[in-house]
Design an enzyme around this catalytic site. Structure first.
Site, PDB file in Angstrom:
ATOM      1  N   GLY A 181       0.164  -0.339   5.674  1.00  0.00           N
ATOM      2  CA  GLY A 181       0.467  -1.155   7.107  1.00  0.00           C
ATOM      3  C   GLY A 181      -0.772  -1.945   7.745  1.00  0.00           C
ATOM      4  N   GLY A 182      -1.717  -2.195   6.810  1.00  0.00           N
ATOM      5  CA  GLY A 182      -2.362  -2.991   7.076  1.00  0.00           C
ATOM      6  C   GLY A 182      -3.550  -2.544   8.028  1.00  0.00           C
TER       7      GLY A 182
ATOM      8  N   SER B  47     -11.376  -2.678   5.020  1.00  0.00           N
ATOM      9  CA  SER B  47     -10.056  -2.172   4.978  1.00  0.00           C
ATOM     10  C   SER B  47      -9.301  -1.391   6.210  1.00  0.00           C
ATOM     11  CB  SER B  47     -10.118  -0.645   3.923  1.00  0.00           C
ATOM     12  OG  SER B  47      -8.908  -0.441   3.500  1.00  0.00           O
TER      13      SER B  47
ATOM     14  N   THR C  96       0.770  -1.259  -0.147  1.00  0.00           N
ATOM     15  CA  THR C  96       0.040   0.021  -0.115  1.00  0.00           C
ATOM     16  C   THR C  96       1.178   1.156  -0.066  1.00  0.00           C
ATOM     17  OG1 THR C  96      -1.354  -1.187   1.448  1.00  0.00           O
ATOM     18  CG2 THR C  96      -1.758   0.881   1.384  1.00  0.00           C
TER      19      THR C  96
HETATM   20  N1  GLU Z   1      -5.323  -4.302   2.829  1.00  0.00           N
HETATM   21  C1  GLU Z   1      -5.145  -3.508   3.226  1.00  0.00           C
HETATM   22  C2  GLU Z   1      -6.325  -2.739   4.138  1.00  0.00           C
HETATM   23  O1  GLU Z   1      -7.473  -2.728   2.748  1.00  0.00           O
HETATM   24  C3  GLU Z   1      -4.034  -2.458   3.499  1.00  0.00           C
HETATM   25  C4  GLU Z   1      -2.649  -3.680   3.335  1.00  0.00           C
HETATM   26  C5  GLU Z   1      -1.341  -1.928   3.383  1.00  0.00           C
HETATM   27  O2  GLU Z   1      -1.575  -1.432   3.994  1.00  0.00           O
HETATM   28  O3  GLU Z   1      -0.599  -2.873   3.433  1.00  0.00           O
HETATM   29  O4  GLU Z   1      -6.282  -2.385   4.545  1.00  0.00           O
END
Ligand code: GLU
Length: 603
Positions: free
Chosen positions: A509-510, A486, A414
């Site tokens: 950062g998920g 998300s 991301t």
């Molecule tokens: N897929 C995650 C989201 O939409 C983001 C992943 C990331 O930030 O690395 O929350």
């Protein structure tokens, strides 16, 4: 630190010169062990912070920021610059975002705030068993990720096109010139891209990606290798000329569908009709009053970002004692204890309630029930002197318990962009293909040329296990056409009284995004640091389980003090990738994360 970009400048000068002229216009489940980083760390490079006067672009790669700067200098709007930045990011930082992914864009035009939702959707042929094995068990995470199964309908391009109609000033085609030029002339592979290619075990299993990003002996392209991407250049040219239809229909769409459906080990269910039917959404942003002075605005569901980050900050605000000051420039054990407890409570609610609002009703009929002061006060009363281990979700507004809580799950690739322009527009956009290198599927758009763009694995942001043992559904389970929950949290901060924009920020950062943003907001407004110092602060996370501290950034006494209160504490790399621009007396001050390659440029 910023590479010189004469080629790009020349190219932009040329292209813009040609094109600009035409312009007009219950108990929570056991948390899983969590890997410490969404994208691998690639070292620390101190950043100075950037003082600018009129306009600023903050992006995770200098070439991308430079493209945005030049669009602004040519009279483009913040949104115009964001499109140019995104197209270059997809080329030079392919691990993180691009045409094959989705994004959330928060846009302020000086009067009106819009939340543009370009999140991927599940194909119409998908169902809640998408990630279950023949025995009915959830697949192992990486088994689900790699291949076609987790590819959602990409949304970023169509969303940007819709936003450009509303907020663009320069012609659409102009905005693709920097990325096309760079794709044709080549760009130098950055240290971070090289390191991530070296570390990734799966990308090289895709023949197209292996041939493009690795040498014949299997080694990743070296730092400084000039990489041309003719397949992406061709796709971008078509999009520049014909709009998003060149992506969602025709040869590009057919190539995406073919790669997803014909993946040898893990095919997906995407069809042409899913691509043709993709609709970006213009949502109402969610805003929360914080510290009496600030209105912090961000993305509503399907993102959990704003709600969870503001639950944490709101819970801290409800505690009787004020947030303790920094000790030796670092958050103290006392602060980290309270923060971790607040985070556990917030993440328990996140697991219970948050999902696509077109499929799932908010608790008590309103997402704001999760942020109501009376609810936060009641939840904050659960925070004591000792660690609570795991929190259970609350019942905001007396909401009935319809859902099973979602088990903790990995979330990972991301990139964040923050931009302010001289006309008073500002934006925060977080853009993603989910994991680093997404589904590890490279599409050449059907051209047969080398290169292309990577497809997302965003559907693994749904719960892999759709129901609990009693058969109760998880709110965030796969359903056809649904957007996965998300954590992305593009954030704009306003002065609560005068309404002036004060800052734009965000991070990859998920689920860690929520903590990285919360830390930066605390740094800016509770500890009165500038944007660079706030971003530099050590990272800390808690996802309703162990407290993870950024490795080597806290003294052993801090870890000991937390353990003495009953915390399970570990250290991890936590490479955030924050970007922030804040208003100050001299204009705009930008900060970029020393943990990644970002810069802030402008004038
Ligand atoms: N897929 C995650 C989201 O939409 C983001 C992943 C990331 O930030 O690395 O929350």
């Amino acid at each position: 630190m910023i590479p010189s970009l004469p080629g790009l400048r020349r190219a932009l000068g040329l292209s813009l010169g040609l094109l600009v002229a035409a312009c007009t216009h219950q108990p929570s489940p056991e948390p899983l062990p969590r890997p410490s980083q969404p994208e691998a760390a690639s070292g620390w490079q101190a950043k100075p912070g950037w003082q600018l006067q009129r306009q600023a672009v903050a992006a995770a790669n200098p070439l991308a920021a430079e493209a945005g700067r030049q669009i602004l200098a040519a009279g483009g709007s913040a949104l115009d610059a964001a499109i140019a930045v995104q197209m270059v990011l997809g080329l030079v930082e392919p691990q993180s975002s691009g045409l094959g992914g989705g994004a959330f864009l928060l846009h302020w035009d000086g009067q009106r705030l819009d939340a543009w939702d370009g999140r991927e959707t599940a194909p119409q042929a998908a169902d809640e068993a998408l990630f279950l094995t023949a025995e009915g068990r959830p697949m192992a995470f990486m088994e689900a990720v790699v291949g076609g199964r987790a590819v959602g309908v990409p949304g970023v391009l169509k969303m940007l096109e819709a936003a450009h109609r509303a907020h663009g000033r320069l012609p659409w085609a102009t905005l693709f010139a920097p990325a096309i030029e760079l794709a044709e002339q080549g760009f130098a592979v950055s240290p971070r891209l090289h390191q991530l290619l070296a570390a990734d075990a799966h990308l090289r299993r895709d023949p197209a990606a292996a041939a493009f990003y690795y040498r014949a002996d299997g080694s990743p392209l070296p730092v400084g290798h000039v990489l041309r991407n003719p397949a992406l250049a061709a796709v971008l040219r078509d999009i520049a000329r014909d709009g998003s239809a060149a992506f969602y229909r025709g040869a590009v769409a057919r190539d995406i569908v073919r790669r997803v459906r014909q993946h040898p080990g893990n095919p997906g269910r995407l069809q042409l009709a899913d691509l043709q039917g993709y609709r970006p959404l213009r949502r109402e942003a969610l805003c929360q009053l914080w510290l009496a002075q600030y209105r912090v605005c961000g993305f509503p569901p399907p993102s959990s970002g704003l709600i969870t980050q503001m639950q944490i900050l709101g819970l801290l605000e409800q505690l009787p004692k004020p947030v303790p000051p920094l000790e030796d420039g670092r958050p103290s054990a006392e602060f980290l204890h309270r923060y971790s407890e607040a985070a556990k409570l917030a993440f328990a609610d996140r697991a219970q309630y948050l999902a696509d609002p077109d499929f799932v009703a908010p608790p008590a009929g309103d997402w704001r029930s999760l942020l109501a002061p009376a609810y936060l006060k009641q939840r904050a009363s659960l925070i004591g002197e000792r660690s609570m281990a795991n929190a259970s979700h609350g019942v905001p507004g007396g909401a009935p318990l319809a859902w099973a809580p979602q088990a903790d799950q990995e979330e990972y690739g991301t990139s964040h962009i923050s931009i302010v322009d001289a006309r008073g527009n500002a934006l925060a956009m977080t853009s993603s293909i989910e994991q680093a290198f997404g589904a590890r599927l490279l599409s050449d758009g059907g051209s047969g040329l080398p290169g292309g763009f990577l497809l997302n694995n965003q559907l693994t942001d749904f719960a892999l296990a759709p129901r609990d043992d009693q058969g109760r559904p998880v709110a965030n389970r796969v359903e056809p056409g649904k957007r996965p929950r998300s954590s992305m949290s593009p954030t704009l901060v306003f002065d609560a009284k005068g309404g002036r924009l004060l800052a734009s920020l965000g991070a990859p950062g998920g689920a860690g995004i929520i903590h990285f943003n919360a830390k930066t907001l605390l740094g800016l407004y509770q500890w009165q640091l500038d944007a660079q110092r706030a971003i530099d602060l050590p990272n800390f996370t808690n996802f309703n389980g162990p407290t993870v501290l950024e490795a080597g950034r806290f003294p052993p006494a801090t870890l000991d003090a937390l353990r003495a209160r009953g915390h399970q504490v570990s250290e991890g790399e936590l490479p955030s990738g924050l970007q922030a621009i804040q208003r100050n007396a001299r204009g705009w001050f930008g900060g970029a994360d020393p943990r990644r390659e970002g810069v802030v440029l402008g004038e």
